[in-house]
Design a protein around this motif. Sequence first.
Motif, mmCIF file in Angstrom:
data_model
loop_
_atom_site.group_PDB
_atom_site.id
_atom_site.type_symbol
_atom_site.label_atom_id
_atom_site.label_comp_id
_atom_site.label_asym_id
_atom_site.label_seq_id
_atom_site.Cartn_x
_atom_site.Cartn_y
_atom_site.Cartn_z
ATOM 1 N N ASN A 1 -4.409 8.553 -6.070
ATOM 2 C CA ASN A 1 -5.638 8.274 -5.318
ATOM 3 C C ASN A 1 -5.876 6.773 -5.144
ATOM 4 O O ASN A 1 -6.781 6.377 -4.426
ATOM 5 C CB ASN A 1 -6.843 8.905 -6.029
ATOM 6 C CG ASN A 1 -6.768 10.431 -6.051
ATOM 7 O OD1 ASN A 1 -6.325 11.040 -5.064
ATOM 8 N ND2 ASN A 1 -7.178 11.049 -7.153
ATOM 9 N N GLU A 2 -5.080 5.962 -5.826
ATOM 10 C CA GLU A 2 -5.201 4.508 -5.726
ATOM 11 C C GLU A 2 -4.003 3.999 -4.920
ATOM 12 O O GLU A 2 -2.896 3.871 -5.430
ATOM 13 C CB GLU A 2 -5.248 3.888 -7.118
ATOM 14 C CG GLU A 2 -6.461 4.351 -7.914
ATOM 15 C CD GLU A 2 -6.469 3.850 -9.354
ATOM 16 O OE1 GLU A 2 -7.545 3.827 -9.956
ATOM 17 O OE2 GLU A 2 -5.393 3.483 -9.868
ATOM 18 N N LYS A 3 -4.244 3.726 -3.631
ATOM 19 C CA LYS A 3 -3.143 3.514 -2.692
ATOM 20 C C LYS A 3 -2.988 2.071 -2.218
ATOM 21 O O LYS A 3 -2.212 1.803 -1.307
ATOM 22 C CB LYS A 3 -3.315 4.441 -1.489
ATOM 23 C CG LYS A 3 -3.284 5.918 -1.876
ATOM 24 C CD LYS A 3 -3.467 6.817 -0.666
ATOM 25 C CE LYS A 3 -3.437 8.295 -1.079
ATOM 26 N NZ LYS A 3 -3.621 9.191 0.079
ATOM 27 N N CYS A 4 -3.727 1.148 -2.828
ATOM 28 C CA CYS A 4 -3.556 -0.265 -2.495
ATOM 29 C C CYS A 4 -3.287 -1.041 -3.781
ATOM 30 O O CYS A 4 -3.621 -0.587 -4.874
ATOM 31 C CB CYS A 4 -4.794 -0.811 -1.784
ATOM 32 S SG CYS A 4 -4.985 -0.165 -0.096
ATOM 33 N N SER B 1 0.855 -1.187 0.000
ATOM 34 C CA SER B 1 0.000 0.000 0.000
ATOM 35 C C SER B 1 0.888 1.233 0.000
ATOM 36 O O SER B 1 2.098 1.147 0.233
ATOM 37 C CB SER B 1 -0.952 0.010 1.209
ATOM 38 O OG SER B 1 -0.210 0.068 2.411
ATOM 39 N N GLU C 1 1.497 1.271 -14.935
ATOM 40 C CA GLU C 1 1.118 1.280 -13.517
ATOM 41 C C GLU C 1 2.357 1.505 -12.652
ATOM 42 O O GLU C 1 3.461 1.135 -13.054
ATOM 43 C CB GLU C 1 0.444 -0.041 -13.133
ATOM 44 C CG GLU C 1 -0.782 -0.403 -13.945
ATOM 45 C CD GLU C 1 -1.954 0.538 -13.758
ATOM 46 O OE1 GLU C 1 -1.929 1.337 -12.797
ATOM 47 O OE2 GLU C 1 -2.885 0.471 -14.558
ATOM 48 N N SER D 1 -2.179 6.306 -10.398
ATOM 49 C CA SER D 1 -2.890 7.385 -9.716
ATOM 50 C C SER D 1 -2.499 7.473 -8.252
ATOM 51 O O SER D 1 -2.395 6.445 -7.567
ATOM 52 C CB SER D 1 -4.408 7.183 -9.831
ATOM 53 O OG SER D 1 -5.105 8.135 -9.052
ATOM 54 N N ASN E 1 -1.237 -3.808 -10.004
ATOM 55 C CA ASN E 1 -2.028 -2.635 -10.398
ATOM 56 C C ASN E 1 -2.480 -1.908 -9.142
ATOM 57 O O ASN E 1 -2.917 -2.547 -8.182
ATOM 58 C CB ASN E 1 -3.238 -3.083 -11.228
ATOM 59 C CG ASN E 1 -4.107 -1.922 -11.662
ATOM 60 O OD1 ASN E 1 -3.624 -0.811 -11.845
ATOM 61 N ND2 ASN E 1 -5.401 -2.175 -11.813
ATOM 62 N N ASP E 2 -2.337 -0.580 -9.113
ATOM 63 C CA ASP E 2 -2.823 0.179 -7.958
ATOM 64 C C ASP E 2 -4.318 0.437 -8.127
ATOM 65 O O ASP E 2 -4.800 0.761 -9.216
ATOM 66 C CB ASP E 2 -2.048 1.481 -7.781
ATOM 67 C CG ASP E 2 -2.080 2.363 -9.021
ATOM 68 O OD1 ASP E 2 -2.247 1.814 -10.134
ATOM 69 O OD2 ASP E 2 -1.933 3.593 -8.902
ATOM 70 N N VAL E 3 -5.061 0.283 -7.025
ATOM 71 C CA VAL E 3 -6.519 0.426 -7.039
ATOM 72 C C VAL E 3 -6.955 1.117 -5.749
ATOM 73 O O VAL E 3 -6.186 1.202 -4.783
ATOM 74 C CB VAL E 3 -7.225 -0.959 -7.134
ATOM 75 C CG1 VAL E 3 -6.879 -1.665 -8.444
ATOM 76 C CG2 VAL E 3 -6.855 -1.837 -5.934
ATOM 77 N N PRO E 4 -8.201 1.603 -5.684
ATOM 78 C CA PRO E 4 -8.716 2.163 -4.427
ATOM 79 C C PRO E 4 -8.758 1.106 -3.327
ATOM 80 O O PRO E 4 -9.154 -0.034 -3.567
ATOM 81 C CB PRO E 4 -10.126 2.643 -4.804
ATOM 82 C CG PRO E 4 -10.074 2.842 -6.281
ATOM 83 C CD PRO E 4 -9.153 1.781 -6.805
ATOM 84 N N CYS E 5 -8.355 1.470 -2.131
ATOM 85 C CA CYS E 5 -8.316 0.517 -1.010
ATOM 86 C C CYS E 5 -9.706 0.048 -0.591
ATOM 87 O O CYS E 5 -9.854 -1.021 0.013
ATOM 88 C CB CYS E 5 -7.609 1.153 0.184
ATOM 89 S SG CYS E 5 -5.885 1.582 -0.125
#
Length: 213
Positions: free
Chosen positions: A178-181, A147, A173, A176, A194-198
């Motif tokens: 804003n995508e911290k997980c 994260s 990747e 963003s 890949n970073d995605v919203p937590c």
Amino acid sequence: MDADSPPAPQKKTRTHESCHRFSKLLLISFIIFLLLLKMLFSVALITLSKKYSQPLDEKEIIRELNYIELECTKQHSLLKVWSCCLNDWKPFSSHCYFISTDAASWRESEEKCSSMGAHLMVIHSQEEQDFITKILDPDAAYFIGLSGAGHQQWRWVDQTPYNESAMFWHPGEPSSDNEKCVIVNHRDSGWGWNDVPCSGKQESVCQMKKIYL
């Protein structure tokens, strides 16, 4: 009055002799108890020596380990060391891995791993990445223990260093702040991160150290 005085010393002498006999009897009883205890210990020691001086039946060991929900392999034949994972966990190197198909947020996934004495998976090598991706569903995505705090400041859940030479991001990747997980998933180019919203709901992979017996 003087004529009646002699009996008193005799009573005192009898009491002293009784105490002496009682002390002697107590000492003898204690010595007998110690001897019996020593004999019992010797018998137990001989019994254990006979039991463990003989080769153990591996089938019997495996049966007992399965009974306590452990799957084990012999790590060293001479030292009789066994490395074990809980049932339904997959072994690799010095760790065990559990694939959770219950979709949950990153925090919920980490809490579930923690409740089992584990944490979300930490990946430090190509071999580990290849091992886990071979047993994952290519149609699903899985949270791992990575994260960030934004600005590409990534950290592993077990506090081990983030090794930039062992990163497996998909092309483009992370994309963003804003995508911290982070998830591991499959694309046309293969498996990668890949970073995605937590707060998103994903499946996950838990990791714990092997149990050695």
